[in-house]
Write a protein that holds these residues in place. Sequence first.
Motif, PDB file in Angstrom:
ATOM      1  N   UNK A   1       0.821  -1.218   0.000  1.00 56.26           N
ATOM      2  CA  UNK A   1       0.000   0.000   0.000  1.00 56.26           C
ATOM      3  C   UNK A   1       0.851   1.262   0.000  1.00 56.26           C
ATOM      4  N   UNK A   2       2.089   1.146  -0.521  1.00 57.89           N
ATOM      5  CA  UNK A   2       2.979   2.298  -0.524  1.00 57.89           C
ATOM      6  C   UNK A   2       3.789   2.436   0.748  1.00 57.89           C
TER       7      UNK A   2
ATOM      8  N   UNK B   1       7.213   4.080   1.590  1.00 59.14           N
ATOM      9  CA  UNK B   1       8.204   3.670   0.605  1.00 59.14           C
ATOM     10  C   UNK B   1       8.961   4.877   0.062  1.00 59.14           C
ATOM     11  N   UNK B   2      10.189   4.622  -0.338  1.00 58.35           N
ATOM     12  CA  UNK B   2      11.044   5.661  -0.928  1.00 58.35           C
ATOM     13  C   UNK B   2      11.294   5.263  -2.379  1.00 58.35           C
TER      14      UNK B   2
ATOM     15  N   UNK C   1      10.428   0.931  -4.975  1.00 57.96           N
ATOM     16  CA  UNK C   1      10.944   1.444  -3.708  1.00 57.96           C
ATOM     17  C   UNK C   1      12.412   1.055  -3.579  1.00 57.96           C
ATOM     18  N   UNK C   2      13.244   2.006  -3.208  1.00 60.67           N
ATOM     19  CA  UNK C   2      14.675   1.755  -3.074  1.00 60.67           C
ATOM     20  C   UNK C   2      15.008   0.988  -1.797  1.00 60.67           C
ATOM     21  N   UNK C   3      14.034   0.826  -0.911  1.00 61.90           N
ATOM     22  CA  UNK C   3      14.281   0.154   0.357  1.00 61.90           C
ATOM     23  C   UNK C   3      13.801  -1.296   0.321  1.00 61.90           C
TER      24      UNK C   3
ATOM     25  N   UNK D   1       7.174  -2.613  -6.309  1.00 60.00           N
ATOM     26  CA  UNK D   1       6.997  -1.893  -7.571  1.00 60.00           C
ATOM     27  C   UNK D   1       5.558  -1.392  -7.686  1.00 60.00           C
ATOM     28  N   UNK D   2       5.422  -0.117  -7.889  1.00 62.75           N
ATOM     29  CA  UNK D   2       4.110   0.494  -8.089  1.00 62.75           C
ATOM     30  C   UNK D   2       3.912   0.719  -9.590  1.00 62.75           C
TER      31      UNK D   2
END
Length: 233
Positions: free
Chosen positions: A106-107, A124-125, A146-148, A152-153
């Motif tokens: 969910x982000x 997320x980043x 997200x880099x963490x 994937x969005x």
Amino acid sequence: MSKKPLSITVVLMCVLILFTCASVISAAESVTGADEAVSGIAEETVVPSEPDEPEEPACRITGVHVPGEWICGGDGTHSTVCALCGEPISQPCDYGSPAVFTPAGDGTHEKTCVVCGGKVSEPCVYGDPVTSLPTQTEPGMVRRACEVCGFEEVIETAAPEGTREASSLMGDVDQSGVVDTADARAVLRAAIAYSPLTAECVTRADLDEDGSVTASDARITLRISIGLDPERR
């Protein structure tokens, strides 16, 4: 006559002694003043040390606590009681080093304490997005990860005005929505190996269903384009 020189000598000696004493006293006062000045500077420059964090009292029975089951406090800490003395124990959560983040979908992503299982959620980043442009038959996509946690969005972008569905007409190899002379020419060029078609177009161009694109398929396509044969799907 012999007593006068003796009196002068005594006077001179007294003066010399008084001068020497005054010099010694002055030097002593100078040293004392310097010591006081140095001491004052030292007092001004001394930085008081920060008080140490209070340590938890040791176990009254063995000196070392034996923790029971840890309970998450929901604020980044967990607590329990010593199984021997009953003294309460509280510690910061341990998320590992480095912490492992799990995408929530969910982000946000979560990290889990390896001791009590408590979870902490963070947004997320995302890195730079990767964009695919829409076509006449497919919408565009914007993807960012997200880099963490690696989640994937995917965001679907609108296709341009006038978008049409993929044609299901046999012979419509250029996907124009109709079978015309351009399709007949394309089938003929493929039949003589002048301009190959994609696998999807080969299926659509094989009107006689013999497994290959030949001049016969080009003839049927031309007949459909001029209305001599009905359209096929």
